[in-house]
Each structure stands twice: as C-alpha cells, then as structure tokens.
Design a protein around this motif. Structure first.
Motif, PDB file in Angstrom:
ATOM      1  N   PHE A 104       0.844  -1.235  -0.117  1.00 57.34           N
ATOM      2  CA  PHE A 104       0.254   0.143  -0.029  1.00 57.34           C
ATOM      3  C   PHE A 104       0.973   1.349   0.054  1.00 57.34           C
ATOM      4  CE2 PHE A 104      -3.351  -2.241   2.807  1.00 57.34           C
ATOM      5  CZ  PHE A 104      -4.035  -2.891   1.427  1.00 57.34           C
ATOM      6  N   GLU A 105       0.425   1.979  -1.011  1.00 57.65           N
ATOM      7  CA  GLU A 105       0.979   3.555  -0.980  1.00 57.65           C
ATOM      8  C   GLU A 105      -0.137   4.428  -0.461  1.00 57.65           C
ATOM      9  OE1 GLU A 105       2.332   7.006  -4.145  1.00 57.65           O
ATOM     10  OE2 GLU A 105       1.144   5.293  -4.653  1.00 57.65           O
ATOM     11  N   MET A 106      -0.076   5.131   0.579  1.00 52.79           N
ATOM     12  CA  MET A 106      -0.941   6.102   1.181  1.00 52.79           C
ATOM     13  C   MET A 106      -0.833   7.711   0.576  1.00 52.79           C
ATOM     14  SD  MET A 106      -2.464   3.983   2.992  1.00 52.79           S
ATOM     15  CE  MET A 106      -3.465   4.901   4.138  1.00 52.79           C
ATOM     16  N   ILE A 107      -1.860   8.158   0.174  1.00 50.30           N
ATOM     17  CA  ILE A 107      -1.827   9.378  -0.339  1.00 50.30           C
ATOM     18  C   ILE A 107      -3.068  10.468   0.255  1.00 50.30           C
ATOM     19  CG2 ILE A 107      -0.558   8.844  -2.543  1.00 50.30           C
ATOM     20  CD1 ILE A 107      -2.879   9.268  -4.107  1.00 50.30           C
ATOM     21  N   GLU A 108      -2.888  11.424   0.125  1.00 53.06           N
ATOM     22  CA  GLU A 108      -3.947  12.496   0.655  1.00 53.06           C
ATOM     23  C   GLU A 108      -5.064  12.411  -0.263  1.00 53.06           C
ATOM     24  OE1 GLU A 108      -5.881  16.371   0.406  1.00 53.06           O
ATOM     25  OE2 GLU A 108      -4.503  15.718  -1.080  1.00 53.06           O
ATOM     26  N   ARG A 109      -6.145  12.794   0.195  1.00 51.34           N
ATOM     27  CA  ARG A 109      -7.514  12.538  -0.187  1.00 51.34           C
ATOM     28  C   ARG A 109      -7.667  13.146  -1.794  1.00 51.34           C
ATOM     29  NH1 ARG A 109     -12.694  16.029   1.615  1.00 51.34           N
ATOM     30  NH2 ARG A 109     -14.186  15.446   0.027  1.00 51.34           N
ATOM     31  N   PHE A 110      -7.142  14.519  -1.871  1.00 52.42           N
ATOM     32  CA  PHE A 110      -7.352  15.438  -2.976  1.00 52.42           C
ATOM     33  C   PHE A 110      -6.136  14.700  -4.330  1.00 52.42           C
ATOM     34  CE2 PHE A 110      -9.778  18.178  -0.280  1.00 52.42           C
ATOM     35  CZ  PHE A 110     -10.884  18.115  -0.821  1.00 52.42           C
ATOM     36  N   GLU A 111      -5.175  14.302  -3.744  1.00 58.07           N
ATOM     37  CA  GLU A 111      -3.998  13.934  -4.589  1.00 58.07           C
ATOM     38  C   GLU A 111      -4.691  12.538  -5.091  1.00 58.07           C
ATOM     39  OE1 GLU A 111       0.627  12.056  -4.308  1.00 58.07           O
ATOM     40  OE2 GLU A 111      -0.395  13.178  -2.637  1.00 58.07           O
ATOM     41  N   PHE A 112      -5.420  11.972  -4.525  1.00 59.39           N
ATOM     42  CA  PHE A 112      -6.076  10.485  -4.715  1.00 59.39           C
ATOM     43  C   PHE A 112      -7.095  10.945  -5.841  1.00 59.39           C
ATOM     44  CE2 PHE A 112      -9.002   6.882  -4.755  1.00 59.39           C
ATOM     45  CZ  PHE A 112      -8.364   5.999  -4.374  1.00 59.39           C
ATOM     46  N   TYR A 113      -7.931  11.831  -5.470  1.00 60.84           N
ATOM     47  CA  TYR A 113      -8.821  12.209  -6.669  1.00 60.84           C
ATOM     48  C   TYR A 113      -8.093  12.696  -8.019  1.00 60.84           C
ATOM     49  CZ  TYR A 113     -12.684  12.619  -2.960  1.00 60.84           C
ATOM     50  OH  TYR A 113     -13.351  12.360  -1.781  1.00 60.84           O
ATOM     51  N   ASP A 114      -6.965  13.182  -7.825  1.00 59.97           N
ATOM     52  CA  ASP A 114      -6.248  13.858  -8.942  1.00 59.97           C
ATOM     53  C   ASP A 114      -5.846  12.439  -9.849  1.00 59.97           C
ATOM     54  OD1 ASP A 114      -7.075  16.518  -8.645  1.00 59.97           O
ATOM     55  OD2 ASP A 114      -5.035  16.931  -7.787  1.00 59.97           O
ATOM     56  N   ARG A 115      -5.365  11.684  -9.156  1.00 60.28           N
ATOM     57  CA  ARG A 115      -4.816  10.369  -9.790  1.00 60.28           C
ATOM     58  C   ARG A 115      -5.687   9.694 -10.100  1.00 60.28           C
ATOM     59  NH1 ARG A 115      -0.281   6.870  -6.685  1.00 60.28           N
ATOM     60  NH2 ARG A 115      -0.458   5.103  -7.975  1.00 60.28           N
ATOM     61  N   ALA A 116      -6.982   9.460  -9.549  1.00 64.11           N
ATOM     62  CA  ALA A 116      -8.167   8.642 -10.202  1.00 64.11           C
ATOM     63  C   ALA A 116      -8.407   9.155 -11.277  1.00 64.11           C
ATOM     64  CB  ALA A 116      -9.156   8.391  -8.978  1.00 64.11           C
ATOM     65  N   ARG A 117      -8.747  10.445 -11.435  1.00 66.70           N
ATOM     66  CA  ARG A 117      -9.141  11.042 -12.741  1.00 66.70           C
ATOM     67  C   ARG A 117      -8.479  10.572 -13.916  1.00 66.70           C
ATOM     68  NH1 ARG A 117      -9.098  15.719  -9.602  1.00 66.70           N
ATOM     69  NH2 ARG A 117     -11.327  16.000  -8.567  1.00 66.70           N
ATOM     70  N   LYS A 118      -7.030  10.270 -13.815  1.00 69.86           N
ATOM     71  CA  LYS A 118      -6.171   9.999 -14.942  1.00 69.86           C
ATOM     72  C   LYS A 118      -6.334   8.450 -15.126  1.00 69.86           C
ATOM     73  CE  LYS A 118      -3.159  13.759 -13.686  1.00 69.86           C
ATOM     74  NZ  LYS A 118      -2.018  13.889 -13.147  1.00 69.86           N
ATOM     75  N   ALA A 119      -7.026   7.651 -14.114  1.00 65.89           N
ATOM     76  CA  ALA A 119      -7.075   6.345 -14.168  1.00 65.89           C
ATOM     77  C   ALA A 119      -7.824   5.891 -15.472  1.00 65.89           C
ATOM     78  CB  ALA A 119      -7.701   5.617 -13.112  1.00 65.89           C
ATOM     79  N   TYR A 120      -7.239   4.774 -15.771  1.00 64.16           N
ATOM     80  CA  TYR A 120      -8.012   3.769 -17.194  1.00 64.16           C
ATOM     81  C   TYR A 120      -9.673   3.816 -17.091  1.00 64.16           C
ATOM     82  CZ  TYR A 120      -8.699   1.135 -21.437  1.00 64.16           C
ATOM     83  OH  TYR A 120      -8.946   0.976 -22.728  1.00 64.16           O
ATOM     84  N   ALA A 121      -9.715   3.277 -15.714  1.00 65.42           N
ATOM     85  CA  ALA A 121     -11.248   3.318 -15.451  1.00 65.42           C
ATOM     86  C   ALA A 121     -11.626   3.284 -13.828  1.00 65.42           C
ATOM     87  CB  ALA A 121     -12.006   1.926 -16.028  1.00 65.42           C
ATOM     88  N   ILE A 122     -12.651   3.546 -13.576  1.00 61.09           N
ATOM     89  CA  ILE A 122     -13.266   3.790 -12.022  1.00 61.09           C
ATOM     90  C   ILE A 122     -14.420   2.483 -11.791  1.00 61.09           C
ATOM     91  CG2 ILE A 122     -14.299   5.055 -10.209  1.00 61.09           C
ATOM     92  CD1 ILE A 122     -12.784   7.395 -11.324  1.00 61.09           C
ATOM     93  N   ILE A 123     -14.303   1.889 -11.115  1.00 62.40           N
ATOM     94  CA  ILE A 123     -15.429   0.877 -10.720  1.00 62.40           C
ATOM     95  C   ILE A 123     -16.341   1.424  -9.654  1.00 62.40           C
ATOM     96  CG2 ILE A 123     -16.083  -1.401  -9.867  1.00 62.40           C
ATOM     97  CD1 ILE A 123     -13.109  -2.213 -11.160  1.00 62.40           C
TER      98      ILE A 123
END
Length: 142
Positions: A104-123
C-alpha cells in the motif's frame, strides 16, 4: 459465462481489464466515491462491496511488480475519527492472491482524486465502509 471468470466480473469490466496495459491504473471506489464525475470509463458494480470486487479482479489482474507499492489507498483526512478495518481485509486479499505484503501507498484525499481522474477506469461499488477506495496499478504476465 466462461470458465475461470468470477461471475462478479461483467463483460464490460472484463473488456476493460483486457484493454489495460502495463502501468495503467484502475480505481475501485466505495459507495461514497464520486466515480461518475471523475471517470474516463465508469463500470457500475452496484450491490457489490470492494473486497469481493478486489478479490475477483486479482484472480485475473497482475499487480505491477516493478514498483514498490502497486496499490494506493486514500489517507484518512486529518481530524477525521473514521476507522479503517477494511484495509486489513484488503491486505489479506492481496497477500492471498499475489503473495505480496506491504503493497500500500497512502496518499492525501485530493491527490487521490487527481490520480483517479487519470486512471483508465473507475469501478463504482456499493461499499459502505469509509476510506475503502483503492487504485491498482497493472503489471505484466511473464
């Protein structure tokens, strides 16, 4: 239906997992996660929880073996009293499916959101546990 494919994996999700390449990321979001407003590709897994989706995906999906931490979690917001026992469940599933621990890597909430927006997909799941969001980085099959 196909042999060896967990029945929780929809045709749409199977296609996405197949399309993804090495280093691509996929998010598994809990029921509170803003999946629809952040996804490039959205997969609905309504009625299912994150651990069962994670377990099914890891039967098919290699985690990236070339990075130290191929799974990312959202840190608890400072001052939030939320408990995160589900993280232990995630760790158990990952260890059982991959043989790896301390992934596990732990990242701050808004950093997580930014990274998730670049993800291939969200389930999007119906998970009710708080902070039950993960980002998985895809590896290669040797």
């Amino acid at each position: 239906m196909l042999y060896g494919i967990p029945n929780i994996i929809s045709p749409e999700l199977l296609k996405i997992l197949m399309e993804m390449g090495h280093g691509d990321e996929i998010v598994i979001g809990d029921g509170n996660y803003p999946a629809a407003s952040n996804a490039q590709r959205l997969v609905r897994c309504d009625g299912h929880n994150v651990p069962e989706v994670l377990n099914a995906i890891l039967q098919l999906f290699p985690l990236d073996q070339y990075v130290e931490k191929p799974v990312t979690l959202m840190q608890v917001v400072p001052g939030d009293k939320a408990e995160t026992p589900i993280w232990g469940t995630f760790e158990t599933i990952i260890r059982e499916r991959t043989g790896k621990s301390e992934t596990f890597e732990m990242i701050e909430r808004f950093e997580f959101y930014d990274r998730a927006r670049k993800a291939y997909a969200i389930i999007a799941t119906s998970e009710s546990a708080l902070y039950a969001n993960l980002i998985l980085k895809k590896g290669v099959i040797a």
